[in-house]
Design a protein around this motif. Structure first.
Motif, PDB file in Angstrom:
ATOM      1  N   GLU A   1       0.838  -1.208   0.000  1.00  0.00           N
ATOM      2  CA  GLU A   1       0.000   0.000   0.000  1.00  0.00           C
ATOM      3  C   GLU A   1       0.869   1.253   0.000  1.00  0.00           C
ATOM      4  O   GLU A   1       0.528   2.252  -0.661  1.00  0.00           O
ATOM      5  CB  GLU A   1      -0.914  -0.013   1.217  1.00  0.00           C
ATOM      6  N   LEU A   2       1.981   1.195   0.717  1.00  0.00           N
ATOM      7  CA  LEU A   2       2.862   2.363   0.824  1.00  0.00           C
ATOM      8  C   LEU A   2       3.468   2.739  -0.525  1.00  0.00           C
ATOM      9  O   LEU A   2       3.602   3.931  -0.853  1.00  0.00           O
ATOM     10  CB  LEU A   2       3.960   2.074   1.848  1.00  0.00           C
ATOM     11  N   VAL A   3       3.825   1.727  -1.304  1.00  0.00           N
ATOM     12  CA  VAL A   3       4.474   2.007  -2.590  1.00  0.00           C
ATOM     13  C   VAL A   3       3.493   1.899  -3.764  1.00  0.00           C
ATOM     14  O   VAL A   3       3.910   1.958  -4.929  1.00  0.00           O
ATOM     15  CB  VAL A   3       5.669   1.049  -2.819  1.00  0.00           C
ATOM     16  N   HIS A   4       2.211   1.736  -3.468  1.00  0.00           N
ATOM     17  CA  HIS A   4       1.148   1.744  -4.483  1.00  0.00           C
ATOM     18  C   HIS A   4       1.343   0.642  -5.520  1.00  0.00           C
ATOM     19  O   HIS A   4       1.379   0.885  -6.735  1.00  0.00           O
ATOM     20  CB  HIS A   4       1.079   3.108  -5.176  1.00  0.00           C
ATOM     21  N   VAL A   5       1.476  -0.590  -5.025  1.00  0.00           N
ATOM     22  CA  VAL A   5       1.597  -1.727  -5.907  1.00  0.00           C
ATOM     23  C   VAL A   5       0.825  -2.890  -5.297  1.00  0.00           C
ATOM     24  O   VAL A   5       0.616  -2.944  -4.077  1.00  0.00           O
ATOM     25  CB  VAL A   5       3.096  -2.101  -6.108  1.00  0.00           C
ATOM     26  N   ALA A   6       0.397  -3.820  -6.112  1.00  0.00           N
ATOM     27  CA  ALA A   6      -0.322  -4.992  -5.602  1.00  0.00           C
ATOM     28  C   ALA A   6       0.624  -5.850  -4.773  1.00  0.00           C
ATOM     29  O   ALA A   6       1.799  -6.007  -5.113  1.00  0.00           O
ATOM     30  CB  ALA A   6      -0.902  -5.804  -6.753  1.00  0.00           C
ATOM     31  N   GLN A   7       0.085  -6.415  -3.676  1.00  0.00           N
ATOM     32  CA  GLN A   7       0.925  -7.184  -2.762  1.00  0.00           C
ATOM     33  C   GLN A   7       1.616  -8.367  -3.436  1.00  0.00           C
ATOM     34  O   GLN A   7       2.811  -8.606  -3.200  1.00  0.00           O
ATOM     35  CB  GLN A   7       0.090  -7.643  -1.554  1.00  0.00           C
ATOM     36  N   PRO A   8       0.951  -9.134  -4.320  1.00  0.00           N
ATOM     37  CA  PRO A   8       1.649 -10.233  -4.995  1.00  0.00           C
ATOM     38  C   PRO A   8       2.836  -9.764  -5.834  1.00  0.00           C
ATOM     39  O   PRO A   8       3.878 -10.411  -5.866  1.00  0.00           O
ATOM     40  CB  PRO A   8       0.559 -10.864  -5.873  1.00  0.00           C
ATOM     41  N   SER A   9       2.695  -8.610  -6.497  1.00  0.00           N
ATOM     42  CA  SER A   9       3.800  -8.071  -7.302  1.00  0.00           C
ATOM     43  C   SER A   9       4.973  -7.696  -6.418  1.00  0.00           C
ATOM     44  O   SER A   9       6.145  -7.953  -6.751  1.00  0.00           O
ATOM     45  CB  SER A   9       3.337  -6.858  -8.101  1.00  0.00           C
ATOM     46  N   LEU A  10       4.679  -7.094  -5.274  1.00  0.00           N
ATOM     47  CA  LEU A  10       5.739  -6.721  -4.341  1.00  0.00           C
ATOM     48  C   LEU A  10       6.467  -7.972  -3.853  1.00  0.00           C
ATOM     49  O   LEU A  10       7.701  -8.015  -3.825  1.00  0.00           O
ATOM     50  CB  LEU A  10       5.166  -5.926  -3.174  1.00  0.00           C
TER      51      LEU A  10
END
Length: 294
Positions: free
Chosen positions: A23-32
C-alpha cells in the motif's frame, strides 16, 4: 538488482508487513512479494524471516538496509538537483567574451540575469575572439560574445549578430585634441599620434592597425600589450590616444576626452556564438534570450 526492488525492500523493512508495504508504494501485494523474491535470488540470500504475523530482517537484510536507504536517498538528491537546473534555481552558464564587451555590454545584462535567476552561477572567461572560438569548439564554453568576422570561420558554430558598435578615440583632457581640435577625428589624423595599443590577439588591435594601413601609414605605438583597463589608464596618464568601443568609453569616460570618428568611421559587429551540434543548457538559453532582446 533493480531500483524498484530496493524501494519495495525498504518499505517492507520499515513496515514489517508485506501488505502495508504494498500500500505504501502503491503496488499490488503479490507483485511486491515477487520482486522481493527476485531480489533475494539475485543476491543469493534471504532478506526476511517470514513467520505468521512476524516479519524480521535476516543478517543479510540488516546489511542491505542502510545501503538501500542511501541509494534511494542519492536518487532523490539527483532528481532534486536536476529539477533545480531545469527550473533555473541552480546550474551554471559558461560565457566567454572579449574584455571590451565585459566592460561595456555585459554588466547590465548579467545584473538583470542574476536578479532573475540568482541560483545560477555565471562563469565568465575573457579572451580574444580566436581563443573564444577554440574554447567553444572544445566544449569549455556554453556561449561566447565574439567580434565578426571570425578569425577562422567554423561551420560547427552558430553565430547571431547582436549589434554594430561605433569606435571612438579617447585621449587625455590635458593633451592636445587629435584632429586639430575638430569635433570628429579621421583615421588619417592618427598619423603621427602615439597610440596606446592593445596586446596581440585583441580584436581592436587588428581593426585599428588595418584601418591605419588602409589610409597609407603605419601607426606609432607609445605603449602596447595592455588589456582594456590598462589601456584606458595609460591614456588618462597622457601616454597617448586609443581607439575603443563607444560603450566602453561611455562607461569609463571619467578622466578621458571622447572624440567620435568622422564618417564612415570604424565599426565592429558583435555576435553571440554557440556550438551548432549541441544545444546550450537551459540556463544558457535564458541568458542568450536576454542578450538577444537587449
Amino acid at each position: 538488482m533493480q531500483f524498484q526492488q530496493l524501494q519495495y525492500f525498504v518499505a517492507v523493512a520499515e513496515t514489517r508487513h508485506f501488505t502495508h508495504a504494498a500500500e505504501l508504494v502503491h503496488v499490488a501485494q503479490p507483485s511486491l512479494s515477487q520482486q522481493i523474491k527476485a531480489l533475494e535470488r539475485d543476491l543469493g540470500a534471504d532478506l526476511f524471516r517470514r513467520a505468521r504475523g512476524n516479519i524480521t530482517l535476516t543478517d543479510a537484510g540488516e546489511a542491505l538496509l542502510p545501503l538501500a536507504r542511501r541509494i534511494l536517498a542519492d536518487a532523490d538528491t539527483a532528481r532534486h538537483e536536476v529539477q533545480e537546473v531545469v527550473q533555473l534555481r541552480g546550474g551554471r552558464v559558461r560565457l566567454g567574451a572579449t574584455p571590451s564587451l565585459c566592460t561595456g555590454l555585459l554588466p547590465d545584462v548579467l545584473r538583470a540575469f542574476h536578479d532573475r535567476y540568482p541560483g545560477v552561477r555565471l562563469l565568465i572567461e575573457e579572451g580574444g575572439s580566436h581563443d573564444l572560438v577554440r574554447e567553444l569548439a572544445r566544449g569549455a564554453l556554453d556561449l561566447a560574445l565574439v567580434v565578426l568576422p571570425l578569425p577562422t570561420p567554423s561551420p560547427a558554430l552558430t553565430t547571431v549578430e547582436l549589434l554594430r558598435e561605433d569606435l571612438v578615440v579617447v585621449s587625455s583632457p590635458d593633451a592636445a585634441t587629435p584632429g586639430r581640435g575638430r569635433r570628429t577625428v579621421r583615421i588619417a589624423d592618427l598619423e603621427g599620434e602615439r597610440l596606446v595599443m592593445f596586446r596581440h590577439g585583441y580584436d581592436l588591435r587588428e581593426l585599428t592597425v588595418a584601418a591605419c594601413r588602409a589610409e597609407g601609414f603605419e601607426p606609432e605605438f607609445a605603449v602596447e600589450g595592455g588589456e582594456m583597463d590598462a589601456v584606458l589608464g595609460f591614456v588618462r596618464a597622457g601616454l597617448g590616444v586609443a581607439v575603443v568601443p563607444r560603450m566602453v568609453a561611455a562607461r569609463s569616460a571619467h578622466g578621458l576626452r571622447v572624440t567620435p570618428l568622422s564618417r564612415p568611421g570604424l565599426h565592429r559587429a558583435i555576435a553571440l556564438a554557440h556550438r551548432s551540434d549541441v544545444a546550450p543548457p537551459r540556463a544558457a538559453r535564458e541568458l542568450q534570450g536576454m542578450l538577444l532582446e537587449r
